[in-house]
Design a protein around this motif. Structure first.
Motif, mmCIF file in Angstrom:
data_model
loop_
_atom_site.group_PDB
_atom_site.id
_atom_site.type_symbol
_atom_site.label_atom_id
_atom_site.label_comp_id
_atom_site.label_asym_id
_atom_site.label_seq_id
_atom_site.Cartn_x
_atom_site.Cartn_y
_atom_site.Cartn_z
ATOM 1 N N THR A 11 106.514 134.839 54.034
ATOM 2 C CA THR A 11 105.724 136.046 54.276
ATOM 3 C C THR A 11 104.307 135.646 54.687
ATOM 4 O OG1 THR A 11 104.837 136.336 52.027
ATOM 5 C CG2 THR A 11 107.048 137.211 52.479
ATOM 6 N N LEU A 37 102.991 141.946 58.837
ATOM 7 C CA LEU A 37 102.676 143.202 59.515
ATOM 8 C C LEU A 37 102.037 142.952 60.877
ATOM 9 C CD1 LEU A 37 101.294 145.394 56.580
ATOM 10 C CD2 LEU A 37 103.378 145.785 57.899
ATOM 11 N N ASP A 57 106.262 145.230 55.385
ATOM 12 C CA ASP A 57 105.317 145.296 54.272
ATOM 13 C C ASP A 57 105.974 144.662 53.046
ATOM 14 O OD1 ASP A 57 103.768 146.062 52.083
ATOM 15 O OD2 ASP A 57 103.455 148.106 52.779
ATOM 16 N N LYS A 60 107.215 146.804 50.071
ATOM 17 C CA LYS A 60 108.269 147.800 50.268
ATOM 18 C C LYS A 60 109.639 147.133 50.151
ATOM 19 C CE LYS A 60 105.645 151.095 53.079
ATOM 20 N NZ LYS A 60 105.580 151.848 54.347
ATOM 21 N N HIS A 63 111.811 146.828 53.352
ATOM 22 C CA HIS A 63 111.322 145.854 54.331
ATOM 23 C C HIS A 63 111.679 144.434 53.899
ATOM 24 C CE1 HIS A 63 107.971 148.635 56.143
ATOM 25 N NE2 HIS A 63 109.153 149.239 56.043
ATOM 26 N N ARG A 106 95.118 148.798 46.424
ATOM 27 C CA ARG A 106 95.772 148.225 47.607
ATOM 28 C C ARG A 106 95.823 146.709 47.513
ATOM 29 N NH1 ARG A 106 93.624 146.712 52.854
ATOM 30 N NH2 ARG A 106 95.357 146.512 54.325
ATOM 31 N N VAL A 110 99.370 144.582 47.594
ATOM 32 C CA VAL A 110 99.779 143.554 48.557
ATOM 33 C C VAL A 110 99.941 142.197 47.869
ATOM 34 C CG1 VAL A 110 99.130 142.292 50.645
ATOM 35 C CG2 VAL A 110 98.692 144.755 50.494
ATOM 36 N N GLY A 114 103.462 142.786 45.965
ATOM 37 C CA GLY A 114 104.226 142.221 47.080
ATOM 38 C C GLY A 114 104.851 140.887 46.724
#
Length: 252
Positions: A11, A37, A57, A60, A63, A106, A110, A114
């Motif tokens: 990623t 992204l 993302d 998510k 994804h 946020r 992430v 994430g």
């Protein structure tokens, strides 16, 4: 872990540490899927090393599942490298008032959520693989934290908290997944030549470049990628966070 022939998902592969890692893994014989992204960065990555790319993302589930499906279609998914991240700077109380709560949330979403999202879904896939000799290893999940988790500077509360969370989940995840032969390791980089740094003002960049004791320079993304390969090759590295920082300790 033998890299040649496995599938690997990286990623944050559109630039910086993630892009360098994806390229190094491809050069070592892995069948690489890069997720980001940054669609433009993914296109460039595919042109450079032939990686399969998935725009998405990391926080998510759908994804990440799509990216894992793409990797599993290429071979046994034995390596997932979490490099996706953001590093906004904001004071707790600044000129415009209190820290924006949405920005804090946020950053955690992430960097921490994430990372955990990828970890949990990749581990689920890896558990179904046949173990490899001689130790019965099924896979490796490698996360990226930061020395800011321990040396966080003024204006880094959100970033430092998110990266401290990544460090905090490393050992319990490794202990839980040990029974199925899956390792979990985290790298905590210092200051590296990445687009994140390039976005700072010139004066800030100059001050940052003067900080590392030895080598007295910023790290290069390809050096991070070489550490990823070394961790994959050494099965005794498990449950640890490795500072990778030229002996740097960030000032306040």
């Amino acid at each position: 872990m033998e890299i040649d022939g496995i599938a690997a998902l990286v990623t944050g592969a559109g630039s910086g540490l993630g892009a360098a890692t994806a390229e190094a893994l491809a050069a070592a014989g892995a069948r690489v899927v890069g997720m980001d992204l940054n669609a433009e960065g993914l296109t460039a990555l595919a042109a450079r090393c032939g990686a399969t790319t998935v725009a998405g993302d990391v926080a998510k589930e759908a994804h990440v599942a799509t990216a894992l499906d793409a990797a599993a279609a290429l071979g046994p998914l034995r390596l997932a490298v979490n490099c996706a991240g953001i590093a906004p700077a904001a004071r707790i109380v600044g000129r415009n008032g209190a820290h924006d709560l949405a920005l804090f949330e946020r950053t955690l979403r992430v960097n921490l959520t994430g990372t955990f999202n990828m970890l949990r879904l990749a581990a689920q896939r890896m558990q179904a693989l046949d173990p490899t000799a001689p130790d019965g290893e099924r896979g490796l999940i490698l996360n990226t934290a930061s020395i800011a988790a321990e040396d966080g500077q003024v204006g880094q509360c959100a970033y430092a908290a998110s990266k401290a969370g990544v460090i905090g989940l490393t050992l319990p995840a490794a202990r839980e997944l040990a029974k199925t032969g899956i390792r979990v390791v985290t790298i905590a980089p210092g200051l590296f030549e990445t687009p994140m740094l390039a976005g700072l003002p010139d004066a800030a960049q100059a001050a940052i470049r003067a900080l590392p004791p030895f080598p007295a320079r910023l790290g290069r993304p390809e050096e991070f990628a070489r550490l990823v390969l070394a961790i994959a090759a050494n099965p005794l590295l498990n449950g640890s966070t490795l500072r990778f920082d030229s002996a740097l300790r960030l000032p306040p």
